[in-house]
Design an enzyme around this catalytic site. Structure first.
Site, PDB file in Angstrom:
ATOM      1  N   GLY A  12       0.633  24.051 -39.092  1.00  0.00           N
ATOM      2  CA  GLY A  12       1.910  23.470 -39.512  1.00  0.00           C
ATOM      3  C   GLY A  12       1.789  22.769 -40.848  1.00  0.00           C
ATOM      4  N   PHE A  13       2.854  22.090 -41.210  1.00  0.00           N
ATOM      5  CA  PHE A  13       2.921  21.394 -42.503  1.00  0.00           C
ATOM      6  C   PHE A  13       1.792  20.360 -42.625  1.00  0.00           C
ATOM      7  CE2 PHE A  13       5.112  17.345 -44.056  1.00  0.00           C
ATOM      8  CZ  PHE A  13       4.679  17.494 -45.371  1.00  0.00           C
ATOM      9  N   THR A  37       6.425  26.773 -35.140  1.00  0.00           N
ATOM     10  CA  THR A  37       6.993  26.413 -36.458  1.00  0.00           C
ATOM     11  C   THR A  37       5.952  26.553 -37.559  1.00  0.00           C
ATOM     12  OG1 THR A  37       6.502  24.099 -35.927  1.00  0.00           O
ATOM     13  CG2 THR A  37       8.786  24.822 -35.666  1.00  0.00           C
ATOM     14  N   LEU A  73      -1.709  17.387 -33.012  1.00  0.00           N
ATOM     15  CA  LEU A  73      -0.484  17.437 -33.826  1.00  0.00           C
ATOM     16  C   LEU A  73       0.508  18.479 -33.317  1.00  0.00           C
ATOM     17  CD1 LEU A  73      -2.510  15.997 -35.842  1.00  0.00           C
ATOM     18  CD2 LEU A  73      -1.261  17.097 -37.670  1.00  0.00           C
ATOM     19  N   ASN A  99      -3.245  18.190 -21.308  1.00  0.00           N
ATOM     20  CA  ASN A  99      -4.325  19.168 -21.495  1.00  0.00           C
ATOM     21  C   ASN A  99      -5.350  18.698 -22.521  1.00  0.00           C
ATOM     22  OD1 ASN A  99      -3.448  21.050 -19.592  1.00  0.00           O
ATOM     23  ND2 ASN A  99      -1.990  21.960 -21.031  1.00  0.00           N
ATOM     24  N   TYR A 145      12.288  15.119 -27.714  1.00  0.00           N
ATOM     25  CA  TYR A 145      11.214  14.771 -28.649  1.00  0.00           C
ATOM     26  C   TYR A 145      10.844  13.283 -28.494  1.00  0.00           C
ATOM     27  CZ  TYR A 145       8.885  14.401 -33.279  1.00  0.00           C
ATOM     28  OH  TYR A 145       7.996  14.186 -34.315  1.00  0.00           O
ATOM     29  N   TYR A 159      -5.078   7.075 -20.083  1.00  0.00           N
ATOM     30  CA  TYR A 159      -6.438   7.640 -20.140  1.00  0.00           C
ATOM     31  C   TYR A 159      -7.422   6.641 -20.742  1.00  0.00           C
ATOM     32  CZ  TYR A 159      -5.691  12.421 -18.511  1.00  0.00           C
ATOM     33  OH  TYR A 159      -5.451  13.519 -17.737  1.00  0.00           O
TER      34      TYR A 159
HETATM   35  P1  NAD Z   1       5.300  21.330 -38.044  1.00  0.00           P
HETATM   36  O1  NAD Z   1       6.418  21.814 -37.214  1.00  0.00           O
HETATM   37  O2  NAD Z   1       5.126  21.888 -39.411  1.00  0.00           O
HETATM   38  O3  NAD Z   1       3.908  21.522 -37.294  1.00  0.00           O
HETATM   39  C1  NAD Z   1       3.770  21.521 -35.899  1.00  0.00           C
HETATM   40  C2  NAD Z   1       2.773  22.609 -35.532  1.00  0.00           C
HETATM   41  O4  NAD Z   1       2.585  22.608 -34.107  1.00  0.00           O
HETATM   42  C3  NAD Z   1       3.250  24.010 -35.915  1.00  0.00           C
HETATM   43  O5  NAD Z   1       2.209  24.727 -36.547  1.00  0.00           O
HETATM   44  C4  NAD Z   1       3.621  24.644 -34.575  1.00  0.00           C
HETATM   45  O6  NAD Z   1       3.524  26.053 -34.581  1.00  0.00           O
HETATM   46  C5  NAD Z   1       2.641  23.969 -33.653  1.00  0.00           C
HETATM   47  N1  NAD Z   1       3.061  23.949 -32.242  1.00  0.00           N
HETATM   48  C6  NAD Z   1       4.262  23.591 -31.736  1.00  0.00           C
HETATM   49  N2  NAD Z   1       4.254  23.688 -30.391  1.00  0.00           N
HETATM   50  C7  NAD Z   1       3.005  24.116 -30.048  1.00  0.00           C
HETATM   51  C8  NAD Z   1       2.384  24.424 -28.809  1.00  0.00           C
HETATM   52  N3  NAD Z   1       3.039  24.294 -27.633  1.00  0.00           N
HETATM   53  N4  NAD Z   1       1.089  24.841 -28.820  1.00  0.00           N
HETATM   54  C9  NAD Z   1       0.413  24.981 -29.986  1.00  0.00           C
HETATM   55  N5  NAD Z   1       0.967  24.712 -31.194  1.00  0.00           N
HETATM   56  C10 NAD Z   1       2.246  24.280 -31.213  1.00  0.00           C
HETATM   57  O7  NAD Z   1       5.440  19.737 -38.102  1.00  0.00           O
HETATM   58  P2  NAD Z   1       4.618  18.658 -38.920  1.00  0.00           P
HETATM   59  O8  NAD Z   1       5.563  17.944 -39.791  1.00  0.00           O
HETATM   60  O9  NAD Z   1       3.395  19.233 -39.484  1.00  0.00           O
HETATM   61  O10 NAD Z   1       4.239  17.643 -37.724  1.00  0.00           O
HETATM   62  C11 NAD Z   1       2.946  17.610 -37.154  1.00  0.00           C
HETATM   63  C12 NAD Z   1       2.905  16.496 -36.117  1.00  0.00           C
HETATM   64  O11 NAD Z   1       3.215  15.232 -36.717  1.00  0.00           O
HETATM   65  C13 NAD Z   1       3.891  16.692 -34.964  1.00  0.00           C
HETATM   66  O12 NAD Z   1       3.273  16.298 -33.752  1.00  0.00           O
HETATM   67  C14 NAD Z   1       5.001  15.731 -35.290  1.00  0.00           C
HETATM   68  O13 NAD Z   1       5.653  15.263 -34.136  1.00  0.00           O
HETATM   69  C15 NAD Z   1       4.265  14.608 -36.011  1.00  0.00           C
HETATM   70  N6  NAD Z   1       5.163  13.897 -36.925  1.00  0.00           N
HETATM   71  C16 NAD Z   1       5.529  14.447 -38.120  1.00  0.00           C
HETATM   72  C17 NAD Z   1       6.423  13.768 -38.935  1.00  0.00           C
HETATM   73  C18 NAD Z   1       6.838  14.293 -40.264  1.00  0.00           C
HETATM   74  O14 NAD Z   1       7.689  13.673 -40.916  1.00  0.00           O
HETATM   75  N7  NAD Z   1       6.317  15.383 -40.751  1.00  0.00           N
HETATM   76  C19 NAD Z   1       6.939  12.526 -38.530  1.00  0.00           C
HETATM   77  C20 NAD Z   1       6.555  12.021 -37.284  1.00  0.00           C
HETATM   78  C21 NAD Z   1       5.645  12.705 -36.495  1.00  0.00           C
END
Ligand code: NAD
Ligand code: UDP
Length: 323
Positions: A12-13, A37, A73, A99, A145, A159
């Site tokens: 992801g990002f 995503t 993440l 998990n 969420y 945990y």
């Molecule tokens: P993103 O959507 O780009 O990345 C999330 C990644 O998780 C993706 O690669 C997606 O394919 C993968 N994913 C989703 N469900 C999955 C599953 N069941 N099994 C395996 N992979 C799965 O989002 P991001 O911005 O990179 O966010 C990453 C983390 O940081 C997330 O947990 C998000 O909640 C947290 N976060 C991000 C922000 C932000 O502003 N970017 C803010 C608060 C929290």
């Protein structure tokens, strides 16, 4: 000694940039993702690295690996994506945490949870400090969420208390930067892509709601520092940039930096959209000896350059818009 590190959501990002930074530091990285995503293009440049491994896997199912540390993440972060399949979002947050915690317990790994400022909901306390319990609607469109992430925090805490696990929680505030998906639907990528194409800028509500935007590199730096804190430090710790802007100010800044002729248009505000958000980062400053170093304008310039290049090299990838 090199560490072997699991990054869930690693394509992801944020996850892909984290993988990159860990590899640069000399660690071995296993990236686990179901590409909900995320995208292979985010980690394509890492695939030839012998220290990098990619596994397609959904974290709602158990996983058996041997690693020293786990960054959890995996979870869609954008409202339009996490609301598309709310049941899967809850499962990813809750079953995914169970998990990964189970794995950490079995192999005695350290584990960090990417939590979110959404645990504060539509906050009645401003700026948000870690001791604030939040104001979250349990049955709204954001609940899958918000409550999923709150339950994940609870699981991490349980945990830690019951199994003496080395858990860490960071609460991430809005983060932006290169490699955001063009269809991500979050405000920074939407506004930049709209401005670069001289399309209308879609403001939800009257644009007076506020957010605090943290540049990706600052965020990942803090996340890695948190993993390296002493074993008895569990958090939660807010990570974000305390600069606070209205959404209208963000739109104006993006128009200014792109020299766009875009006009602002106003759409209804989605329900439960938080009115204000700004992290109190005193804890992160003291504990991690960290503070963000990229002002919004600088981070936006880099992100605009990224999307500008993407529009020129791969316009099809940028074509579709969610709202
Ligand atoms: P993103 O959507 O780009 O990345 C999330 C990644 O998780 C993706 O690669 C997606 O394919 C993968 N994913 C989703 N469900 C999955 C599953 N069941 N099994 C395996 N992979 C799965 O989002 P991001 O911005 O990179 O966010 C990453 C983390 O940081 C997330 O947990 C998000 O909640 C947290 N976060 C991000 C922000 C932000 O502003 N970017 C803010 C608060 C929290
Ligand atoms: N927003 C907007 N126009 C857009 C996308 C988002 O006005 O095209 C608003 C959204 O309603 C929210 C803020 O920008 O008030 C931040 O939205 P985002 O989805 O980036 O993240 P959130 O902080 O709401 O999870």
């Amino acid at each position: 000694m090199n560490r072997r590190i699991l990054v869930t959501g690693g394509s992801g990002f944020l996850g892909s940039y984290l993988c990159e930074k860990l590899l640069e530091r000399g660690d071995e990285v296993i990236c686990v993702d179901n590409f909900y995503t995320g995208s292979k293009r985010n980690i394509m440049h890492l695939l030839g690295n012998p220290a990098f491994e990619l596994i397609r896997h959904d974290v709602t199912f158990p996983l058996y690996l041997e690693v020293d540390e786990i960054y959890n993440l995996a979870c869609p972060a954008s409202p339009i994506h996490y609301q598309k399949d709310p049941v899967q979002t809850v499962k990813t947050c809750v079953h995914g945490a169970i998990n990964m915690l189970g794995l950490a317990k079995r192999i005695k790994a350290k584990i960090l949870q990417a939590s979110t400022s959404e645990v504060y909901g539509d906050p009645a306390v401003h700026p948000q400090v870690e001791s604030y319990w939040g104001n979250v609607n349990p049955i709204g469109i954001r609940s899958c969420y918000d409550e999923g992430k709150r339950c994940a925090e609870t699981l991490f805490h349980c945990y830690d208390m019951q199994c003496n696990l080395r858990t860490k929680i960071v609460r991430i505030f809005n983060t932006y930067g290169p490699r955001m998906h063009p269809n991500d639907g979050r405000v920074v990528s939407n506004f930049i892509l709209q401005a670069l194409q001289n399309q209308d800028i879609t403001i939800y509500g009257d644009g007076s709601q506020t957010r605090s935007f943290c540049y990706r590199d600052d965020l990942i730096d803090a996340m890695m520092r948190m993993m390296d804190t002493p074993d008895d430090e569990h958090g939660p710790v807010n990570i974000g940039n305390p600069g606070e802007f209205t959404i209208k100010q963000l739109a104006e800044e993006v128009i200014d930096l792109t020299g766009s002729s875009s006009k602002l248009i106003f759409h209804p505000l989605p329900s439960d959209d938080p009115k204000q958000r700004r992290p109190d980062i005193s804890k992160a400053q003291a504990l991690l000896n960290w503070q963000p170093s990229t002002p919004l304008r600088e981070g936006l310039k880099k992100t605009i350059a990224y999307f500008d290049a993407l529009l020129k090299t791969d316009p099809d990838f940028c074509r579709f818009f969610f709202r």
